[in-house]
Design a protein around this motif. Structure first.
Motif, short mmCIF file in Angstrom:
data_model
loop_
_atom_site.label_atom_id
_atom_site.label_comp_id
_atom_site.label_asym_id
_atom_site.label_seq_id
_atom_site.Cartn_x
_atom_site.Cartn_y
_atom_site.Cartn_z
N PRO A 67 -12.81 -19.23 -14.04
CA PRO A 67 -12.79 -19.95 -12.76
C PRO A 67 -12.21 -19.15 -11.59
N GLU B 22 -16.42 -25.00 -9.64
CA GLU B 22 -16.54 -26.39 -10.07
C GLU B 22 -15.60 -27.25 -9.23
N ALA B 23 -15.83 -28.57 -9.26
CA ALA B 23 -15.16 -29.49 -8.35
C ALA B 23 -13.64 -29.42 -8.42
N SER B 24 -13.10 -29.34 -9.62
CA SER B 24 -11.64 -29.34 -9.75
C SER B 24 -11.02 -28.07 -9.16
N LYS C 171 -17.70 -25.20 0.30
CA LYS C 171 -17.81 -25.42 -1.14
C LYS C 171 -17.53 -24.15 -1.93
#
Length: 226
Positions: A97, A120-122, A181
């Motif tokens: 990540p 990813e979102a988290s 994002k």
């Protein structure tokens, strides 16, 4: 290092993207792959001189390089091979990540840089929290002269929201970046630049300028990642 034959192979692959041609030219692919491997090995050595995380891990170049074979299971495009070579170097690994540095090699379309692309979102939530809480520090990093000299377009988003994300007000001083994002830099290199003997050094110098941003993002992610 990258040679003319490396680029010629990729150009020919783009014009002949089928298994029969690839198998007939496998020795050329193996040589191009070896050239790219050597370049990424040198790239990692340079990154380790200024990024402590890379220096601690010293990732295997092979683990940083994407396979040339495309996953065509859910794609209308059934051509079996990618037409460029790509590597991503991060202390958390290519599939992890964390933010890192990258190189995409393709005739007439080579580029490199660093950052965090489509997390990813988290993970994105963690980076937004850090940017909002430490905005003065973030703004100093992304507006640094060295970064903008190497990446004139500055920090780019991998997509952006039209409105403020949940939990933030439009009046937040950091709202421009909170809509992002992802956060990355990108610089294109001509074929002539890629073929120079000091190309890897030039790429490393560009990535050195984005290292503070990579470190900021990783500090945010690691603060919550086990």
């Amino acid at each position: 290092m990258i040679t003319r034959s490396t680029l010629d192979f990729l150009a020919d692959l783009k014009a002949n993207n089928n298994r029969e041609w690839f198998e007939a030219n496998r020795p050329r692919y193996q040589q191009a792959s070896a050239d790219f491997f050597d370049t990424i090995a040198q790239f990692i050595q340079i990154l380790a001189t200024f990024d402590e995380g890379i220096a601690e891990v010293m990732p295997d170049p092979k683990s940083c390089i994407m396979r040339i074979y495309r996953d065509v299971r859910f794609s209308k495009d059934k051509t079996p091979y990618k037409t460029g070579l790509f590597a991503y170097v991060s202390k958390g690994g290519r599939k992890g990540p964390l933010a890192g540095y990258y190189l995409h090699l393709e005739p007439g379309n080579s580029f490199g840089g660093g950052g965090l692309y489509m997390p990813e979102a988290s993970v994105l939530a963690q980076t937004r929290e850090a940017i909002a809480a430490r905005f003065d520090e973030w703004r100093t990093i992304v507006q640094a002269t060295e970064l903008l000299d190497n990446f004139p377009e500055g920090v780019q988003p991998s997509g952006a929201l039209k409105r403020a994300p949940k939990g933030y007000e439009e009046s937040n001083p950091a709202i421009e970046y909170l809509r992002y994002k992802g956060y990355f830099t990108q610089r294109f290199f001509s074929d002539a630049e890629v073929l120079k003997s000091d190309f890897t050094k030039q790429l490393g110098m560009c990535c050195r300028s984005v290292m503070p941003m990579v470190s900021f993002l990783n500090s945010a992610i690691e603060s919550e990642t086990p």
